[in-house]
Structure formats: structure tokens, C-alpha cells
Design a protein around this motif. Structure first.
Motif, PDB file in Angstrom:
ATOM      1  N   ALA A 240       0.909  -1.178  -0.274  1.00  0.00           N
ATOM      2  CA  ALA A 240       0.243   0.423   0.200  1.00  0.00           C
ATOM      3  C   ALA A 240       0.255   1.164  -0.162  1.00  0.00           C
ATOM      4  O   ALA A 240       0.588   2.493  -0.610  1.00  0.00           O
ATOM      5  CB  ALA A 240      -0.946  -0.230   1.471  1.00  0.00           C
ATOM      6  N   GLY A 241       1.922   1.746   0.471  1.00  0.00           N
ATOM      7  CA  GLY A 241       3.278   2.631   0.845  1.00  0.00           C
ATOM      8  C   GLY A 241       3.189   2.678  -0.279  1.00  0.00           C
ATOM      9  O   GLY A 241       3.616   3.690  -1.186  1.00  0.00           O
ATOM     10  N   GLN A 242       4.324   1.484  -1.652  1.00  0.00           N
ATOM     11  CA  GLN A 242       4.727   2.082  -2.527  1.00  0.00           C
ATOM     12  C   GLN A 242       3.157   2.415  -3.478  1.00  0.00           C
ATOM     13  O   GLN A 242       3.461   3.360  -4.133  1.00  0.00           O
ATOM     14  CB  GLN A 242       5.309   0.532  -3.162  1.00  0.00           C
ATOM     15  N   ILE A 243       2.506   2.101  -3.796  1.00  0.00           N
ATOM     16  CA  ILE A 243       1.361   1.658  -4.512  1.00  0.00           C
ATOM     17  C   ILE A 243       0.645   3.596  -4.600  1.00  0.00           C
ATOM     18  O   ILE A 243       0.959   4.795  -5.523  1.00  0.00           O
ATOM     19  CB  ILE A 243      -0.095   1.266  -4.772  1.00  0.00           C
ATOM     20  N   SER A 244       0.270   3.662  -3.105  1.00  0.00           N
ATOM     21  CA  SER A 244       0.045   5.593  -2.338  1.00  0.00           C
ATOM     22  C   SER A 244       0.778   6.588  -3.015  1.00  0.00           C
ATOM     23  O   SER A 244       0.672   7.335  -3.202  1.00  0.00           O
ATOM     24  CB  SER A 244      -0.313   5.281  -0.599  1.00  0.00           C
ATOM     25  N   GLU A 245       2.210   5.717  -2.834  1.00  0.00           N
ATOM     26  CA  GLU A 245       2.900   6.994  -3.192  1.00  0.00           C
ATOM     27  C   GLU A 245       3.226   6.968  -4.768  1.00  0.00           C
ATOM     28  O   GLU A 245       3.159   8.264  -5.020  1.00  0.00           O
ATOM     29  CB  GLU A 245       4.334   6.502  -2.558  1.00  0.00           C
ATOM     30  N   LEU A 246       3.158   5.933  -5.518  1.00  0.00           N
ATOM     31  CA  LEU A 246       3.457   6.348  -6.779  1.00  0.00           C
ATOM     32  C   LEU A 246       1.951   6.430  -7.291  1.00  0.00           C
ATOM     33  O   LEU A 246       2.160   8.132  -8.418  1.00  0.00           O
ATOM     34  CB  LEU A 246       3.031   4.486  -7.161  1.00  0.00           C
ATOM     35  N   ILE A 247       0.563   6.966  -6.897  1.00  0.00           N
ATOM     36  CA  ILE A 247      -0.256   7.783  -6.972  1.00  0.00           C
ATOM     37  C   ILE A 247       0.056   8.661  -6.857  1.00  0.00           C
ATOM     38  O   ILE A 247      -0.361   9.902  -8.027  1.00  0.00           O
ATOM     39  CB  ILE A 247      -2.240   6.923  -6.371  1.00  0.00           C
ATOM     40  N   GLU A 248       0.230   9.213  -5.886  1.00  0.00           N
ATOM     41  CA  GLU A 248       1.254  10.997  -5.897  1.00  0.00           C
ATOM     42  C   GLU A 248       2.434  11.197  -6.832  1.00  0.00           C
ATOM     43  O   GLU A 248       1.976  12.457  -7.286  1.00  0.00           O
ATOM     44  CB  GLU A 248       1.608  11.337  -4.272  1.00  0.00           C
ATOM     45  N   LEU A 249       2.762  10.680  -7.372  1.00  0.00           N
ATOM     46  CA  LEU A 249       4.186  10.584  -7.901  1.00  0.00           C
ATOM     47  C   LEU A 249       3.125  10.795  -9.051  1.00  0.00           C
ATOM     48  O   LEU A 249       3.374  11.885 -10.489  1.00  0.00           O
ATOM     49  CB  LEU A 249       4.847   9.898  -7.816  1.00  0.00           C
ATOM     50  N   GLY A 250       2.099  10.632  -9.735  1.00  0.00           N
ATOM     51  CA  GLY A 250       1.515  10.757 -10.972  1.00  0.00           C
ATOM     52  C   GLY A 250       1.105  11.885 -11.067  1.00  0.00           C
ATOM     53  O   GLY A 250       0.752  12.779 -12.065  1.00  0.00           O
ATOM     54  N   ASN A 251       0.041  12.442  -9.940  1.00  0.00           N
ATOM     55  CA  ASN A 251       0.041  14.040 -10.171  1.00  0.00           C
ATOM     56  C   ASN A 251       0.424  14.477  -9.921  1.00  0.00           C
ATOM     57  O   ASN A 251       0.740  15.825 -10.841  1.00  0.00           O
ATOM     58  CB  ASN A 251      -1.197  14.051  -8.763  1.00  0.00           C
ATOM     59  N   LEU A 252       2.114  14.604  -9.341  1.00  0.00           N
ATOM     60  CA  LEU A 252       2.886  15.285  -9.050  1.00  0.00           C
ATOM     61  C   LEU A 252       3.922  15.764 -10.922  1.00  0.00           C
ATOM     62  O   LEU A 252       4.434  17.030 -11.376  1.00  0.00           O
ATOM     63  CB  LEU A 252       4.165  14.880  -8.788  1.00  0.00           C
TER      64      LEU A 252
END
Length: 437
Positions: A240-252
């Protein structure tokens, strides 16, 4: 008044820059499709306007897989002359990028020398440098202080910076809920996590992201969105941590492109082989096909001393599945700062992985060197074989360490060499062994 465009801004305006022309020539492709992909963000050309010695490279869709070499001093290994020897080796073996990860003392003198001499693109992680540069404890550093370090690196000529902007409060909540064996193994990510927990504040690189982008845009620095929550063992991958951060990186990623700042996105980490392809496709989907930069992935956790091999296995699979940029891993990973021998082993392993992936991806002309090697082996032409080898010196040294009686063979098979036997028969010659004993 601004006197130049960033590579992305120029590409969006239909302008072909000298850097685009150089990259297109290196990749043996037309420059117009390259410009279009730079405009879309699926190719980045990290090239700070102050890095005058750079030989520009492209990273991304349809291009050769590039490799990065990490180096830099630590509190236990402070000899900058040794690090500069590593720089020379990286350049000699064709690494396209060098990251200065120095985290001890005043690092700017070495970094300036590195930027002055290196044709390879230069990357840094400003978070590593903050404590030494500012001479403050972590708790005393402010958001404004962090931005000062980013500006200092940009002004010096750094081409890309790892900024851990995705580890915001939402990502931290997911990490805290989903317990891990290894927790956070990113050095920059762990420092930001500690700062956030001690101060109660949001990640300064996330909270002040627009200001970060303004600095990077001014010097055309590419942002490499760091994966602070990358897995540090195969048990933690795709959590969950890895994928949650990845979602944020897509927006950034999209926010950076809106400001004409080029983007790369960083990825795992440690990961079992059967998960790698799915992770590459997920990253490309969530981050809008931005160039993907991976550390490994290391496909097993039990090979300290050999992690250049575990990394090369994962890197080849990752690049064949869509990753664009491989960060090398040396035999010293998890054990100590790498020495010159470790650096060479890491570079060669990564180059093999990148090249193997380019063949699998069908990158134009990727197989030409392999075809030339096959021709040389067919002729049993050793000098030609050494010429096409990734490491000609090692190949020649191995061959000459046990020289054969007949130079048209090697010491393993001798006159029973399969190539020699077949060539002789096809040339209408008789193959005899007993008469030659």
C-alpha cells in the motif's frame, strides 16, 4: 527577462533545440518524432543550462536504455580523489549519468569539479546535502532551508534532482497502516519522514512543490520524483505504501509538465521477478508514460556481495517491460561504500542488463554489435571479438591468461573447437586430430 526555453517548453512550441538534434543523432532517429515526445513528456533530456561540458542524452520512450552511476563521499570514506577516479571510470565505460550522493561536509567543491569535467548528466539528492550544507540538525531545518539547497544545486549546474515529494501525509498514512519488514530504506525518504514526524508538518517538497518547480524551470533541471517508499525487501514490494506514493507521483508529474519541467519517476527497489513487469506497466499507467528510473530491482535478498547480479537480472526484466533508466548496483551494496573495482563491476552489469533489454524491446540497431560479435566468432577473429566486447581489456586478459597452441581456437576446446570443425568441413577440408597430436 527569460532568455531561453526549457527543453519541454521549446518542444511544445515546435522548436528543435541543439540538444534535441544531438540526441536524435545518437539514437539514429529523426528529430521531429523526438521533439514530439519531449513535448508530451515521455522523453526527457536532462540538461541544465549551466552544464557546459554535457553531451546531451535522451531518456524515455523508444530510446536506448540508459544507466546511472552513484558515487560520493560519506563520513567514513572522505577521499574525493578516489571519487573522481570513479567518475573517470564511469565516463570510460559509457555511463550516461552520474549521481553525486555525497552526504558529508561541504560537497559543493567536488560537485562543481564534477559538473565542469563530466560529459555525462549529473544528478543529486538535495535532501542528502541539506544537513552538511546548512550546518543544522534535521529538526532545525525549515522548508525555506530545503528550497535553498535545491536552488544551490540548480545554480551549480546539476541536470536532474531526486526530490522526494510524493511521501506526503496520505502516503505516510498508508505506510503506517500496512506494516513492513524493512520500513523505509530510502535515505532521503527516511530523513523526510523523520522531519515530518518530529515537526508535525507536511513534506516541504510537497507543500511547496510549485516553488520547487519554479527553481528547476529557471535552470531547466529535470525533476526525478523519488520513491521514498520503495520496497527494501521482496516481502514489501507492491504494498500500500509503495502504490500510494506512486499515485501521488502521477499527479506531481502532470503538475511539473504544466510548468514545462521535465520529469522522471523513480521506482523499486527489491522485487520478486514475477512482479516486475506488472509494476512497470502500473507505473507507466499512473505516471502518464513519464520516463521510469529504477534501482535494480533486486530480485532476491540473500546475495550480499553479488547484488550487481541480482540487480542486473531485475534491471533487464524491468527495462524489457518498459523502464527507461537503470541505476547501477555494485557488489558492495548493503555492505560498504564501493571501491573502484566495485564500481566497474556495477557498471558492466548494468550495461549488460540495459543492452539485453534494448534487444528485447526492438530498439533500432541494438543488435548490430551482437551481430558483429557473431561474425567475428564465426571467423575466430580474436582481435575483432575484443573490439566488440563490452569490456575488451577483461576479455583479452582472460584469453591470453591461458594461450592456446593454435590462435584459431581457445584453451577450452583446443582443436576440437566446434566453430573451427564446422568451418573446415564447410570449406571442404578434412578434420583430423590424431595426426596432429
Amino acid at each position: 527577462m527569460k532568455q531561453y526555453y526549457t527543453q519541454m517548453e521549446a518542444a511544445k512550441k515546435g522548436i528543435i533545440t541543439p540538444e534535441m538534434e544531438i540526441v536524435a543523432a545518437k539514437e539514429d532517429m529523426d528529430v521531429e518524432p523526438l521533439r514530439e515526445r519531449v513535448a508530451q513528456g515521455v522523453i526527457a533530456i536532462p540538461c541544465n543550462v549551466r552544464h557546459s561540458s554535457i553531451s546531451p542524452e535522451g531518456i524515455g520512450m523508444g530510446l536506448r536504455t540508459k544507466i546511472n552511476v552513484n558515487l560520493g563521499i560519506s563520513g567514513d570514506c572522505k577521499d574525493y580523489s578516489v571519487e573522481m577516479q570513479k567518475v573517470d571510470m564511469a565516463i570510460r565505460f559509457g555511463a550516461e549519468a552520474i549521481m553525486d550522493l555525497s552526504n558529508y561536509g561541504k560537497t559543493n567543491t567536488f560537485r562543481r569539479q564534477l559538473i565542469e569535467k563530466s560529459p555525462a548528466m549529473i544528478g543529486t539528492v538535495p535532501m542528502y546535502d541539506a544537513i552538511g550544507y546548512l550546518e543544522k540538525d534535521l529538526l532545525d531545518i525549515t522548508a525555506e532551508d530545503f528550497l535553498r539547497v535545491v536552488r544551490a544545486h540548480a545554480e551549480e549546474g546539476v541536470d536532474f534532482m531526486t526530490i522526494h515529494a510524493g511521501i506526503n501525509r496520505r502516503a505516510v498514512e498508508a505506510f503506517m497502516r500496512d506494516k513492513r519488514k524493512m520500513n523505509i530504506v530510502s535515505r532521503g525518504g527516511s530523513l523526510l519522514f523523520a522531519w515530518m514526524m518530529m515537526t508535525g508538518n507536511e513534506n516541504p517538497f510537497f507543500e511547496h512543490y510549485d516553488e520547487v518547480l519554479d527553481i528547476l524551470r529557471e535552470f531547466d533541471v529535470t525533476i526525478s520524483l523519488g520513491d521514498a517508499l520503495r520496497p527494501g525487501c521482496i516481502d514489501d514490494s507492491t504494498d500500500a505504501g509503495q502504490i500510494s506514493e506512486l499515485i501521488e507521483l502521477g499527479n506531481l508529474t502532470k503538475r511539473a509538465w504544466e510548468k514545462d519541467v521535465q520529469v522522471m519517476v523513480e521506482g523499486p527497489g527489491h522485487m520478486a521477478m514475477n512482479e516486475i513487469e506488472a509494476n512497470m506497466k502500473l507505473q507507466k499507467r499512473l505516471c502518464h508514460n513519464a520516463p521510469f528510473y529504477v534501482l535494480g530491482p533486486l530480485v532476491t535478498d540473500i546475495a550480499p556481495g553479488y547484488d550487481h547480479i541480482t540487480s542486473a537480472i531485475g534491471g533487464a526484466i524491468a527495462a524489457a517491460s518498459g523502464a527507461d533508466f537503470l541505476c547501477y548496483v555494485t557488489p558492495a551494496e548493503h555492505l560498504r561504500l564501493p571501491d573502484l573495482s566495485d564500481v566497474k563491476e556495477g557498471i558492466i552489469a548494468s550495461r549488460i542488463a540495459a543492452h539485453a533489454a534494448d534487444i528485447a524491446k526492438g530498439v533500432p540497431h541494438a543488435r548490430e554489435q551482437d551481430d558483429a560479435m557473431a561474425d567475428a566468432r564465426h571467423k575466430v577473429d580474436w582481435d575483432e571479438m575484443f573490439k566488440h566486447a563490452i569490456d575488451p581489456e577483461k576479455a583479452r586478459a582472460y584469453f591470453e591468461s591461458t594461450p592456446p597452441a593454435d590462435r584459431h581456437t581457445c584453451s577450452m576446446c583446443g582443436k576440437m573447437c566446434a566453430v573451427r570443425t564446422t568451418n573446415m568441413i564447410l570449406e571442404g577440408k578434412k578434420v583430423e586430430f590424431c595426426s596432429e597430436l
